[in-house]
Enzyme design. Structure first.
Site, mmCIF file in Angstrom:
data_model
loop_
_atom_site.group_PDB
_atom_site.id
_atom_site.type_symbol
_atom_site.label_atom_id
_atom_site.label_comp_id
_atom_site.label_asym_id
_atom_site.label_seq_id
_atom_site.Cartn_x
_atom_site.Cartn_y
_atom_site.Cartn_z
ATOM 1 N N HIS A 5 1.377 4.765 -2.385
ATOM 2 C CA HIS A 5 0.547 5.949 -3.294
ATOM 3 C C HIS A 5 2.320 6.763 -3.957
ATOM 4 O O HIS A 5 3.097 6.999 -3.371
ATOM 5 C CB HIS A 5 0.285 6.822 -2.807
ATOM 6 C CG HIS A 5 -1.251 6.457 -2.016
ATOM 7 N ND1 HIS A 5 -2.236 7.100 -2.283
ATOM 8 C CD2 HIS A 5 -1.687 5.928 -0.674
ATOM 9 C CE1 HIS A 5 -3.517 6.131 -2.057
ATOM 10 N NE2 HIS A 5 -2.249 5.912 -1.132
ATOM 11 N N GLU A 48 -10.699 3.941 7.502
ATOM 12 C CA GLU A 48 -10.077 4.073 7.919
ATOM 13 C C GLU A 48 -10.819 5.886 8.437
ATOM 14 O O GLU A 48 -10.886 5.989 9.368
ATOM 15 C CB GLU A 48 -8.598 4.795 6.504
ATOM 16 C CG GLU A 48 -7.601 6.130 7.481
ATOM 17 C CD GLU A 48 -6.733 6.130 6.429
ATOM 18 O OE1 GLU A 48 -7.401 6.639 4.650
ATOM 19 O OE2 GLU A 48 -5.890 7.242 6.592
ATOM 20 N N HIS A 63 0.786 -1.327 0.189
ATOM 21 C CA HIS A 63 -0.439 0.169 0.392
ATOM 22 C C HIS A 63 1.272 1.066 0.209
ATOM 23 O O HIS A 63 1.062 1.785 1.057
ATOM 24 C CB HIS A 63 -0.737 -0.285 0.829
ATOM 25 C CG HIS A 63 -2.235 0.939 1.282
ATOM 26 N ND1 HIS A 63 -2.799 0.969 1.383
ATOM 27 C CD2 HIS A 63 -1.549 2.131 0.814
ATOM 28 C CE1 HIS A 63 -4.261 2.532 1.231
ATOM 29 N NE2 HIS A 63 -3.525 2.497 1.467
HETATM 30 N N1 HPA Z 1 -5.716 8.137 1.601
HETATM 31 C C1 HPA Z 1 -6.012 8.360 0.887
HETATM 32 N N2 HPA Z 1 -5.959 9.042 -0.062
HETATM 33 C C2 HPA Z 1 -4.980 8.909 -0.691
HETATM 34 C C3 HPA Z 1 -3.577 8.572 0.706
HETATM 35 C C4 HPA Z 1 -4.234 7.847 1.580
HETATM 36 O O1 HPA Z 1 -3.123 7.984 2.514
HETATM 37 N N3 HPA Z 1 -2.405 9.034 -0.737
HETATM 38 C C5 HPA Z 1 -3.190 9.574 -1.704
HETATM 39 N N4 HPA Z 1 -4.502 9.549 -1.796
HETATM 40 ZN ZN ZN Z 2 -3.928 5.019 1.419
#
Ligand code: HPA
Ligand code: ZN
Length: 326
Positions: free
Chosen positions: A10, A191, A8
Site C-alpha cells: 500500500h 486475513e 502487495h
Molecule cells: N489491509 C487492508 N487494508 C489496508 C491495509 C492493509 O494492510 N493497508 C491499507 N489499507
Molecule cells: Zn494489504
C-alpha cells in the site's frame, strides 16, 4: 542480496514515519498522537491501524506530495533488493475520486516511478483499490477512475480496507467494470475473514490473486482448490505477525500452503507500520522454515509470472532474475 519482486504494497502504508512527520510540519498539522515515543506508528489492532493509516494519509494532499512519497518508498524498496513492485493506489485519497484530479496524482506518481527506474533500477506498476469500509457506492466511482486510466501502468484493480464490512459480491459491479477495462483482479480476503471470505472473492469477483488469503489453511478442500486453479496468494507474513493474526513467523501457514501446492508470493503490505522490509521478510522466513536461496528464487520467479504488468515487462523482470541467479 537476492533480487526480489513485491506484489502487495500500500503506497501510503509504506510512507516512512519521518516523511509523514515532515509533511505534517510543513502543513502545520498535529498528528503527534499516531506516533510512539520512538517515532514509529502506534496502533492497538487492525482497526486502530486503519485509523492511524488514514490520519497519516491526511498529510498527503497534493500530487507533489505523492511524487515525493513514491520516490521515498521506492528508495526503500530498492534498498531491499526489490526490482519490480506493484502498489495499491486509491483515488479516494488521491483527488477524492474525481477522474481529472486522479489523473494529476497518477501523473506525478508515474513520473516519480520513472525517475526511480532510471536511478535505482526498480519498476513500479499500480493497482487501483477502493476502500471497502467506504462502501460499494464510492467503490463504483473508484472503479470509474480505474477504468479511465487502465493501461500500461495502471494494470490491476483490488479491494483494501476493513474486510469485516460487507461481502465481496457488494463490489461485483466495480470488479466487472475494471475487468471490462482490461484490468487484472485481486482482493484482500482470508486475513480477518475466514476461508469463506476467500471462496466468496474467487467465486463472486473472479479474482486471479488474493491479498493474504492465508486463512484458507483452515479449510484444506479450499487450499486444494486454490492450488488447482492457480490462484496466487499475496502473502505478507510480517504484517500478519505484527497485527497478531499469528504469534510468530514459525506459526504462520505460508510454509504449509506452499507444501500443499499453493502459489505463494511474499510481500510487506505496509512495511514501516509492521517494522518490516522485504529483506526482513526473507530473513525471517529463512530462519523459521529453513528456506534456502533456491526457495526464494522460486518465489521471486513465481511473483514475476503473477505480476499484472504486460508480457514484455514480465519477461524483462524474469530475465533479470535469471541473470542474477545464474
Ligand atoms: N489491509 C487492508 N487494508 C489496508 C491495509 C492493509 O494492510 N493497508 C491499507 N489499507
Ligand atoms: Zn494489504
Amino acid at each position: 542480496m537476492l533480487p526480489k519482486v513485491e506484489l502487495h504494497l500500500h503506497l501510503e502504508g509504506a510512507a516512512p514515519p519521518a516523511f509523514v512527520r515532515g509533511l505534517a510540519a510543513e502543513k502545520k498539522m498535529d498528528i503527534s498522537g499516531i506516533f510512539d515515543e520512538r517515532g514509529y506508528y502506534k496502533y492497538k489492532d487492525f482497526w486502530d491501524f486503519l485509523k492511524v493509516y488514514e490520519a497519516a494519509t491526511a498529510t498527503l494532499q497534493t500530487p507533489e506530495d505523492y511524487r515525493r512519497l513514491t520516490r521515498a518508498v521506492l528508495e526503500e524498496s530498492a534498498a531491499s533488493g526489490v526490482i519490480y513492485s506493484e502498489t495499491f493506489l486509491s483515488p479516494d485519497f488521491c483527488g477524492g475520486r474525481d477522474v481529472g484530479a486522479w489523473r494529476e496524482y497518477l501523473h506525478a506518481i508515474r513520473e516519480a516511478a520513472e525517475e526511480a527506474e532510471r536511478q535505482d533500477g526498480i519498476t513500479l506498476r499500480g493497482i487501483v483499490t477502493p476502500i471497502r469500509h467506504f462502501g460499494p457506492e464510492k467503490a463504483r466511482e473508484t472503479a470509474i477512475c480505474a477504468a479511465e486510466t487502465a493501461g500500461d501502468w495502471i494494470v490491476g484493480f483490488g479491494l483494501a480496507g476493513d474486510e469485516k464490512i460487507g461481502k465481496p459480491k457488494d463490489f461485483a459491479w466495480s470488479f466487472d467494470a475494471a475487468r471490462e477495462a482490461g484490468l487484472r483482479l485481486t482482493c484482500h480476503a482470508g486475513e480477518w475473514g475466514g476461508p469463506e471470505s476467500v471462496r466468496d472473492a474467487i467465486r463472486d469477483l473472479e479474482v486471479e490473486r488474493i491479498g493474504h488469503g492465508v486463512r484458507a489453511i483452515e479449510d484444506l478442500a479450499l487450499v486444494d482448490e486454490i492450488a488447482e486453479r492457480g490462484v496466487v496468494l499475496e502473502v505478507c507474513p510480517g504484517s500478519n505477525v505484527a497485527l497478531g493474526l499469528y504469534p510468530s513467523f514459525r506459526a504462520h501457514p505460508v510454509h504449509k500452503l506452499r507444501e500443499r501446492g499453493v502459489t505463494v508470493t511474499v510481500s510487506t503490505d505496509d512495511p514501516p507500520f509492521f517494522h518490516t522490509t522485504m529483506e526482513r521478510e526473507y530473513a525471517e522466513l529463512a530462519g523459521a522454515f529453513d528456506w534456502d536461496d533456491g526457495v526464494f528464487q522460486g518465489i521471486a520467479m513465481t511473483s514475476a509470472r503473477a505480476a499484472f504488468a504486460d508480457a514484455g515487462t514480465r519477461e524483462k523482470i524474469l530475465k533479470r532474475l535469471e541473470k542474477a541467479y545464474a
